[in-house]
Design a protein around this motif. Structure first.
Motif, PDB file in Angstrom:
ATOM      1  N   ALA A 116       0.835  -1.208   0.000  1.00  0.00           N
ATOM      2  CA  ALA A 116       0.000   0.000   0.000  1.00  0.00           C
ATOM      3  C   ALA A 116       0.870   1.258   0.000  1.00  0.00           C
ATOM      4  CB  ALA A 116      -0.912  -0.006   1.216  1.00  0.00           C
ATOM      5  N   GLY A 117       0.668   2.093  -1.002  1.00  0.00           N
ATOM      6  CA  GLY A 117       1.435   3.324  -1.124  1.00  0.00           C
ATOM      7  C   GLY A 117       2.819   3.131  -1.706  1.00  0.00           C
ATOM      8  N   ARG A 205     -11.299  -2.800  -5.376  1.00  0.00           N
ATOM      9  CA  ARG A 205     -11.216  -2.162  -4.066  1.00  0.00           C
ATOM     10  C   ARG A 205      -9.783  -2.182  -3.548  1.00  0.00           C
ATOM     11  NH1 ARG A 205     -14.841  -5.521  -0.434  1.00  0.00           N
ATOM     12  NH2 ARG A 205     -13.966  -4.154   1.168  1.00  0.00           N
ATOM     13  N   ALA A 208      -7.604   0.429  -5.312  1.00  0.00           N
ATOM     14  CA  ALA A 208      -7.813   1.777  -4.776  1.00  0.00           C
ATOM     15  C   ALA A 208      -7.047   1.959  -3.462  1.00  0.00           C
ATOM     16  CB  ALA A 208      -9.304   2.022  -4.559  1.00  0.00           C
ATOM     17  N   ALA A 209      -7.075   0.936  -2.604  1.00  0.00           N
ATOM     18  CA  ALA A 209      -6.361   1.028  -1.329  1.00  0.00           C
ATOM     19  C   ALA A 209      -4.853   1.093  -1.548  1.00  0.00           C
ATOM     20  CB  ALA A 209      -6.718  -0.167  -0.447  1.00  0.00           C
ATOM     21  N   LYS A 211      -3.313   2.339  -4.220  1.00  0.00           N
ATOM     22  CA  LYS A 211      -3.005   3.666  -4.751  1.00  0.00           C
ATOM     23  C   LYS A 211      -3.000   4.720  -3.652  1.00  0.00           C
ATOM     24  CE  LYS A 211      -5.080   2.855  -9.326  1.00  0.00           C
ATOM     25  NZ  LYS A 211      -6.193   3.218 -10.242  1.00  0.00           N
ATOM     26  N   ASP A 212      -3.971   4.622  -2.745  1.00  0.00           N
ATOM     27  CA  ASP A 212      -4.120   5.630  -1.692  1.00  0.00           C
ATOM     28  C   ASP A 212      -3.194   5.405  -0.505  1.00  0.00           C
ATOM     29  OD1 ASP A 212      -6.123   6.620  -3.278  1.00  0.00           O
ATOM     30  OD2 ASP A 212      -7.769   5.746  -2.108  1.00  0.00           O
ATOM     31  N   GLY A 213      -2.501   4.278  -0.479  1.00  0.00           N
ATOM     32  CA  GLY A 213      -1.605   3.998   0.650  1.00  0.00           C
ATOM     33  C   GLY A 213      -2.331   3.586   1.913  1.00  0.00           C
ATOM     34  N   ARG A 214      -3.518   3.004   1.780  1.00  0.00           N
ATOM     35  CA  ARG A 214      -4.304   2.589   2.952  1.00  0.00           C
ATOM     36  C   ARG A 214      -3.963   1.140   3.304  1.00  0.00           C
ATOM     37  NH1 ARG A 214      -9.321   2.265   1.260  1.00  0.00           N
ATOM     38  NH2 ARG A 214      -9.103   3.056  -0.872  1.00  0.00           N
ATOM     39  N   ASP A 217      -6.683  -1.014   5.130  1.00  0.00           N
ATOM     40  CA  ASP A 217      -7.762  -1.392   4.220  1.00  0.00           C
ATOM     41  C   ASP A 217      -7.293  -2.463   3.242  1.00  0.00           C
ATOM     42  OD1 ASP A 217      -9.486   0.351   5.411  1.00  0.00           O
ATOM     43  OD2 ASP A 217      -9.339   1.904   3.873  1.00  0.00           O
TER      44      ASP A 217
END
Length: 241
Positions: A116-117, A205, A208-209, A211-214, A217
């Motif tokens: 993530a990220g 889903r 998206a997580a 890409k956003d660095g979550r 999630d």
């Protein structure tokens, strides 16, 4: 090798050759000494040295080339080759789907959290291209099978991108075992699968997580996906009998 059991002479020489490669800081493409020099260095007969070299070649650590400029060279062992060698360990007693998914559920959420990220634009584009292989209804059974394998390829790509190479390797090994599983092959060939849409939803889903660095999630989405995939595979396997 059980404790206390001595290695055969060629195996011991192969280990010494590995030590030699490390100590000399040889890298893929570097030439190994000629056979006569290896015999003298390791105080071994020609047949023993050749058997040791063959073992290293099977392991993917060296390759040989004949003709002018030929000889033995250091190779770059591939993860795929190593996985194939390990998979043969389970040839006569393959792990069950539950065995495989127990490992997947434990490890793949952690791969997702680590990524993530930290996924490059190029890696994200590669993942998206893979999803496009199966984000639509198949035209025939052959495309259906290709789509199911591509769904697994998505997870193999994530494993390859893992910043923890050991974690990624273990996940990739599970994917290889699934591809080789006779039961999984029958499930993937099912002309009326019902899990594609759910799988695609989980993966978008997850993208998206990532890409956003979550990280949290990404971990939970992957855990949900693995639990769903296991339940689906086990239900299909029960129908097959």
């Amino acid at each position: 090798m059980p404790a206390g059991k001595a290695k055969r002479r060629p195996e011991a020489i192969a280990d010494l050759m590995k030590d030699f490669i490390r100590s000399q800081k040889l890298v893929p493409g570097d030439r190994l000494p000629q056979e006569r020099e290896l015999m003298e260095r390791f105080k071994a007969a020609k047949g023993t040295v050749r058997e040791a070299m063959k073992a290293l070649e099977t392991q993917g650590l060296i390759f040989t080339r004949s003709g002018p400029g030929g000889g033995a060279f250091v190779a770059a062992p591939s993860a795929q080759h190593a996985m194939e060698l390990l998979s043969t360990h389970f040839f006569f007693s393959p792990p069950t789907l539950s065995d495989i998914y127990a490992i997947r559920k434990a490890l793949e959420p952690e791969v997702a959290a680590l990524l993530a990220g930290h996924v490059s634009a190029q890696q994200l584009a590669s993942l998206e291209r893979t999803i496009r292989i199966y984000d639509h209804l198949p035209a025939d059974p052959e495309e259906q099978y290709r789509q199911r394998i591509a769904e697994l390829d998505f997870h193999s790509q994530l494993a390859q991108f893992s910043p923890n190479p050991l974690l990624g390797f273990l996940c990739g090994l599970m994917h290889n075992l699934l591809r080789d599983s006779p039961v999984a092959k029958q499930i993937y060939a099912d002309p009326t699968p019902s899990s594609r849409e759910e799988g695609v939803s989980y993966q978008y889903r997850l993208m998206a997580a990532l890409k956003d660095g979550r990280a949290d999630d990404a971990r939970s989405i992957t855990a949900e996906h693995m639990a769903f995939a296991e339940a689906y595979m086990l239900a299909c396997a029960a129908k097959i009998g």
